[in-house]
Design an enzyme around this catalytic site. Structure first.
Site, PDB file in Angstrom:
ATOM      1  N   CYS A  45      32.879  44.248  38.505  1.00 14.25           N
ATOM      2  CA  CYS A  45      31.724  44.393  37.605  1.00 14.25           C
ATOM      3  C   CYS A  45      30.490  43.712  38.189  1.00 14.25           C
ATOM      4  O   CYS A  45      29.368  44.213  38.063  1.00 14.25           O
ATOM      5  CB  CYS A  45      32.038  43.790  36.235  1.00 14.25           C
ATOM      6  SG  CYS A  45      33.462  44.543  35.436  1.00 14.25           S
TER       7      CYS A  45
HETATM    8  C1  BEZ Z   1      36.577  43.554  37.863  1.00 14.97           C
HETATM    9  O1  BEZ Z   1      35.492  43.879  37.431  1.00 14.97           O
HETATM   10  O2  BEZ Z   1      36.717  43.067  38.966  1.00 14.97           O
HETATM   11  C2  BEZ Z   1      37.823  43.790  37.061  1.00 14.97           C
HETATM   12  C3  BEZ Z   1      37.793  43.736  35.682  1.00 14.97           C
HETATM   13  C4  BEZ Z   1      38.952  43.920  34.974  1.00 14.97           C
HETATM   14  C5  BEZ Z   1      40.136  44.167  35.631  1.00 14.97           C
HETATM   15  C6  BEZ Z   1      40.164  44.240  37.025  1.00 14.97           C
HETATM   16  C7  BEZ Z   1      38.994  44.046  37.745  1.00 14.97           C
END
Ligand code: BEZ
Length: 211
Positions: A45
């Protein structure tokens, strides 16, 4: 309830990193992208929000306002914005909606319980000037989106909204397009003064009309 293409994008009011936002008022007469991500302070994210911030001029050029969302509270969004700027080399420059009560996530069916029953998946909604949903995409949490692809699709959506054309596989702005089957050859000659190539009766290619 799931949201389908052509549906009116449900309106809402929520707090964001840039103040309170009412969706329809915020979009005005322009286009919009509403996208969710699972959580603040997560790696994928963080890269996505940095990329969208860098691409903001590209969205603006197309008259598109961008809105991010996660179910984390506003205070977390503000703290996380510092990390995004520090690690991605771009400050968060578009509103990030806080949805701790999951009202918008529920309205837009952004939580897919068989993937994760608490957090939003990576949903994308492109909303047209008529406030109708023009595109939906869903990615899992583990896969960061390709926002260049989103811009490519917006180019196609905006072109096909204006002209009786469709865009072929892997099309990019400036390339030849397809005359839609509902237009007769006779009408196509009038609508497309640059002419068209009839590969098959149903496959007619013409230069991009607004170029
Ligand atoms: C991420 O944004 O890295 C992420 C968020 C939730 C689960 C796995 C990765």
């Amino acid at each position: 309830m799931s949201i389908r293409l052509g549906d009116l994008a449900p309106d809402f009011e929520a707090q964001s990193t840039q103040g309170a936002i009412k969706l329809h008022e915020f979009l005005g007469d322009g286009w919009g992208v509403l996208f969710s991500h699972p959580r603040d302070f997560t790696p994928v994210c963080t890269t996505e929000l940095g990329r969208v911030s860098k691409l903001k001029p590209e969205f603006e050029k197309r008259g598109v306002k961008v809105l991010g969302l996660s179910v984390d509270p506003l205070e977390d969004h503000h703290r996380w914005a510092g990390d995004i700027e520090e690690t991605q080399g771009a400050a968060l420059n578009f509103p990030l909606l806080a949805d701790p009560e999951r009202k918008i996530a529920t309205l837009y069916d952004m939580i897919h319980p068989n993937a994760n029953d608490t957090f939003t998946v990576r949903s994308v909604f492109v909303i047209g000037p008529d406030k109708k949903v023009k595109l939906t995409i869903t990615y899992p949490a583990s896969t960061g989106r390709n926002f260049d692809e989103l811009l490519r699709v917006i180019d196609s959506l905006q072109l096909t909204a204006k002209f009786s054309v469709a865009t072929p596989v892997d099309w990019k702005d400036g390339e030849d397009v397809i005359v839609v089957p509902s237009v007769s050859d006779e009408d196509a000659q009038k609508k497309f003064p640059k002419g068209f190539k009839k590969v098959k009766p149903y496959l007619r290619i013409t230069p991009q009309p607004n170029r």
